[in-house]
Write a protein that holds these residues in place. Structure first.
Motif, PDB file in Angstrom:
ATOM      1  N   MET A   8       0.713  -1.235  -0.176  1.00  0.00           N
ATOM      2  CA  MET A   8      -0.293  -0.046  -0.007  1.00  0.00           C
ATOM      3  C   MET A   8       0.732   1.284   0.038  1.00  0.00           C
ATOM      4  SD  MET A   8      -2.805   1.069   2.825  1.00  0.00           S
ATOM      5  CE  MET A   8      -1.761   1.373   3.958  1.00  0.00           C
ATOM      6  N   LYS A   9       2.080   1.308   0.751  1.00  0.00           N
ATOM      7  CA  LYS A   9       2.749   2.547   0.962  1.00  0.00           C
ATOM      8  C   LYS A   9       3.446   2.480  -0.595  1.00  0.00           C
ATOM      9  CE  LYS A   9       3.456   4.509   4.280  1.00  0.00           C
ATOM     10  NZ  LYS A   9       2.587   5.695   4.952  1.00  0.00           N
ATOM     11  N   ALA A  10       3.816   1.591  -1.181  1.00  0.00           N
ATOM     12  CA  ALA A  10       4.408   1.626  -2.533  1.00  0.00           C
ATOM     13  C   ALA A  10       3.733   2.346  -3.524  1.00  0.00           C
ATOM     14  CB  ALA A  10       4.837   0.250  -2.786  1.00  0.00           C
ATOM     15  N   THR A  11       2.457   1.810  -3.357  1.00  0.00           N
ATOM     16  CA  THR A  11       1.356   2.483  -4.427  1.00  0.00           C
ATOM     17  C   THR A  11       1.291   4.054  -3.964  1.00  0.00           C
ATOM     18  OG1 THR A  11       0.125   0.424  -4.344  1.00  0.00           O
ATOM     19  CG2 THR A  11      -1.136   2.420  -5.057  1.00  0.00           C
ATOM     20  N   GLU A  12       1.108   4.275  -2.809  1.00  0.00           N
ATOM     21  CA  GLU A  12       1.269   5.675  -2.401  1.00  0.00           C
ATOM     22  C   GLU A  12       2.463   6.592  -2.935  1.00  0.00           C
ATOM     23  OE1 GLU A  12       0.905   6.318   1.621  1.00  0.00           O
ATOM     24  OE2 GLU A  12      -0.987   5.091   2.194  1.00  0.00           O
ATOM     25  N   ALA A  13       3.671   5.876  -2.793  1.00  0.00           N
ATOM     26  CA  ALA A  13       4.954   6.468  -3.463  1.00  0.00           C
ATOM     27  C   ALA A  13       4.725   6.817  -5.045  1.00  0.00           C
ATOM     28  CB  ALA A  13       6.087   5.607  -3.045  1.00  0.00           C
ATOM     29  N   ILE A  14       4.190   5.454  -5.712  1.00  0.00           N
ATOM     30  CA  ILE A  14       4.188   5.797  -7.136  1.00  0.00           C
ATOM     31  C   ILE A  14       3.184   6.832  -7.473  1.00  0.00           C
ATOM     32  CG2 ILE A  14       3.576   4.501  -9.337  1.00  0.00           C
ATOM     33  CD1 ILE A  14       4.859   2.091  -8.278  1.00  0.00           C
ATOM     34  N   THR A  15       2.214   6.937  -6.963  1.00  0.00           N
ATOM     35  CA  THR A  15       1.236   7.966  -7.005  1.00  0.00           C
ATOM     36  C   THR A  15       1.764   9.372  -6.767  1.00  0.00           C
ATOM     37  OG1 THR A  15      -0.639   6.621  -6.351  1.00  0.00           O
ATOM     38  CG2 THR A  15      -1.178   9.263  -6.193  1.00  0.00           C
ATOM     39  N   TYR A  16       2.549   9.618  -5.574  1.00  0.00           N
ATOM     40  CA  TYR A  16       3.211  10.776  -5.293  1.00  0.00           C
ATOM     41  C   TYR A  16       4.346  11.120  -6.590  1.00  0.00           C
ATOM     42  CZ  TYR A  16       5.718  14.388  -2.508  1.00  0.00           C
ATOM     43  OH  TYR A  16       6.245  15.531  -2.260  1.00  0.00           O
ATOM     44  N   TYR A  17       5.190  10.128  -7.071  1.00  0.00           N
ATOM     45  CA  TYR A  17       5.819  10.354  -8.153  1.00  0.00           C
ATOM     46  C   TYR A  17       5.275  10.796  -9.435  1.00  0.00           C
ATOM     47  CZ  TYR A  17       8.253   8.546 -12.297  1.00  0.00           C
ATOM     48  OH  TYR A  17       8.739   8.588 -13.835  1.00  0.00           O
ATOM     49  N   LYS A  18       4.067  10.270  -9.787  1.00  0.00           N
ATOM     50  CA  LYS A  18       3.291  10.584 -10.904  1.00  0.00           C
ATOM     51  C   LYS A  18       2.932  11.978 -10.746  1.00  0.00           C
ATOM     52  CE  LYS A  18       1.987   6.103 -12.406  1.00  0.00           C
ATOM     53  NZ  LYS A  18       0.792   5.109 -12.482  1.00  0.00           N
ATOM     54  N   LYS A  19       2.525  12.596  -9.618  1.00  0.00           N
ATOM     55  CA  LYS A  19       2.092  13.789  -9.412  1.00  0.00           C
ATOM     56  C   LYS A  19       3.347  15.015  -9.436  1.00  0.00           C
ATOM     57  CE  LYS A  19       0.138  16.739  -5.466  1.00  0.00           C
ATOM     58  NZ  LYS A  19      -0.183  16.903  -4.105  1.00  0.00           N
ATOM     59  N   ILE A  20       4.475  14.516  -8.882  1.00  0.00           N
ATOM     60  CA  ILE A  20       5.648  15.475  -8.947  1.00  0.00           C
ATOM     61  C   ILE A  20       6.216  15.515 -10.145  1.00  0.00           C
ATOM     62  CG2 ILE A  20       7.842  16.005  -7.737  1.00  0.00           C
ATOM     63  CD1 ILE A  20       5.560  16.142  -6.019  1.00  0.00           C
ATOM     64  N   LYS A  21       6.277  14.550 -11.001  1.00  0.00           N
ATOM     65  CA  LYS A  21       7.068  14.178 -12.246  1.00  0.00           C
ATOM     66  C   LYS A  21       8.587  14.776 -12.210  1.00  0.00           C
ATOM     67  CE  LYS A  21       2.725  14.933 -14.771  1.00  0.00           C
ATOM     68  NZ  LYS A  21       2.055  15.539 -15.686  1.00  0.00           N
ATOM     69  N   PRO A  22       9.364  14.166 -11.412  1.00  0.00           N
ATOM     70  CA  PRO A  22      10.820  14.712 -11.157  1.00  0.00           C
ATOM     71  C   PRO A  22      11.607  14.359 -12.301  1.00  0.00           C
ATOM     72  CG  PRO A  22      10.490  12.532 -10.235  1.00  0.00           C
ATOM     73  CD  PRO A  22       9.181  12.966 -10.553  1.00  0.00           C
ATOM     74  N   ASN A  23      12.682  15.054 -12.388  1.00  0.00           N
ATOM     75  CA  ASN A  23      13.686  14.653 -13.500  1.00  0.00           C
ATOM     76  C   ASN A  23      14.557  13.586 -13.101  1.00  0.00           C
ATOM     77  OD1 ASN A  23      13.191  17.941 -13.170  1.00  0.00           O
ATOM     78  ND2 ASN A  23      13.542  17.333 -15.361  1.00  0.00           N
ATOM     79  N   LEU A  24      14.766  13.199 -11.723  1.00  0.00           N
ATOM     80  CA  LEU A  24      15.456  12.185 -11.345  1.00  0.00           C
ATOM     81  C   LEU A  24      15.019  11.617  -9.830  1.00  0.00           C
ATOM     82  CD1 LEU A  24      19.370  11.637 -11.445  1.00  0.00           C
ATOM     83  CD2 LEU A  24      18.276  11.652  -9.001  1.00  0.00           C
ATOM     84  N   VAL A  25      15.154  10.433  -9.559  1.00  0.00           N
ATOM     85  CA  VAL A  25      14.633   9.917  -8.370  1.00  0.00           C
ATOM     86  C   VAL A  25      15.782   9.176  -7.568  1.00  0.00           C
ATOM     87  CG1 VAL A  25      13.235   8.027  -7.173  1.00  0.00           C
ATOM     88  CG2 VAL A  25      12.121   9.474  -8.860  1.00  0.00           C
ATOM     89  N   PHE A  26      16.056   9.356  -6.220  1.00  0.00           N
ATOM     90  CA  PHE A  26      16.765   8.810  -5.393  1.00  0.00           C
ATOM     91  C   PHE A  26      16.000   7.930  -4.512  1.00  0.00           C
ATOM     92  CE2 PHE A  26      19.134  12.971  -5.706  1.00  0.00           C
ATOM     93  CZ  PHE A  26      20.430  12.495  -5.881  1.00  0.00           C
TER      94      PHE A  26
END
Length: 328
Positions: free
Chosen positions: A73-91
């Motif tokens: 569930m937490k991983a799904t939240e992280a992916i949703t947040y990633y799609k919202k932010i649309k970063p140039n790079l992820v750590f």
């Protein structure tokens, strides 16, 4: 004249606004929580290298405290947040986040990991097929730590390593300690349990069973009989009060007065800086991540609590040649 000045100010404002809108975004996804010192240090290290020209976002998966049943569930939240932010790079910091998110995120975006204890070939084979992934491994070097502590304090006899039963601790054990030849040569026994009650019994009986020192690792995910998370410093304080043996660790913040005696530690800030240097090459020079070799962070230092050494009647051996740092 006034109109020209106004036009100039508007032009400057629009240019600044354009620059802000174009500012590249960095997303840092942490396995652990925001109050974890290692997390804070890693983040500071990353920012030390990349500076203020990027806009930073963070997501905390909190996997040291939530039950494993909530990881997905937490991983799904992280992916949703990633799609919202649309970063140039992820750590991605530490094993749990990489296991849960790495293969998904790295399909779309440059991904730099750090603090990984697992075996890349066995635990993350997908990385070899990913052009978007690279990073820094963490090897706590417990064997080297025990060896150096014994030399520094002139401790003889067998050491007992206590590991929590977490994903990270098990990855570390499988990577570093499963081969019996190493532990036999260095005179180390290993005890693994996720129960603090079992730890207490083992620690209280350790001197009677012939051990000369204890090494603690992976206690940050320890839980009580009701499956509630136990704060690491509560564990360290109990050990300091009840252990008849000097007790060491790889975690800096657990060393000090009425906590643990010392240890050879890896600084999270240095880990973060290593990750930042990799990201800088990717962002500044458009280097494909997979062309940057995965490597290990080996910078460590030996640190002791002066008050805990005195409590156990220990002193640094005059023959010990390497630098030592003291707290309290």
């Amino acid at each position: 004249m006034i109109l020209c000045k106004k036009t100039l100010l508007i032009t400057i404002f629009l240019l600044l606004l354009s620059g802000l809108q174009a500012q590249e975004k960095i997303l840092i996804i942490h396995s652990y929580s925001s109050d974890n010192n290692w997390v804070q240090d890693q983040t500071n290290g990353i920012k030390n290298i990349l500076g203020n020209e990027y806009k930073y976002f963070q997501f905390f998966m909190n996997t040291k405290k939530i039950p494993k049943t909530q990881f997905t569930m937490k991983a799904t939240e992280a992916i949703t947040y990633y799609k919202k932010i649309k970063p140039n790079l992820v750590f991605i910091t530490d094993d749990n986040a990489l296991k849960l998110l790495g293969i998904t995120l790295s399909k779309d975006i440059p991904t730099v990991f750090g603090g990984i204890n697992g075996n890349i070939k066995k635990d993350y084979p997908w990385i070899f097929d990913s052009i978007n992934t690279t990073g820094v491994l963490e090897r706590p070097l417990i064997k080297r730590s025990i060896s150096q502590i014994k030399k520094a304090l002139n401790i003889k006899g067998k050491a007992l390593l206590l590991l929590g039963n977490s994903t990270t601790a098990n990855s570390f054990y499988n990577e570093e300690f499963k081969r019996a030849s190493f532990t036999k040569r260095l005179d180390i026994d290993t005890y693994i349990s996720g129960s603090f009650t079992n730890w207490k019994k083992t620690i209280k009986n350790s001197k009677e069973k012939g051990y000369s020192m204890l090494m603690i690792a992976g206690n940050q995910a320890m839980r009580d009989k009701n499956n509630n998370h136990i704060d690491k410093n509560i564990i360290s304080a109990w050990i300091s009060k009840h252990s008849l043996l000097p007790t060491f660790t790889i975690h800096t913040k657990q060393i000090g007065k009425d906590l643990l005696t010392g240890g050879m530690v890896i600084r999270g800030e240095l880990m973060g800086e290593e990750m930042g240097l990799i990201a800088k090459r990717i962002l500044d020079n458009n280097i494909i991540p997979s062309r940057i070799k995965i490597h290990t962070q080996y910078k460590t230092y030996l640190i002791f609590s002066q008050s805990e050494l005195e409590k156990k009647n220990l002193n640094i051996s005059p023959s010990y040649e390497f630098p030592v740092t003291f707290v309290d």
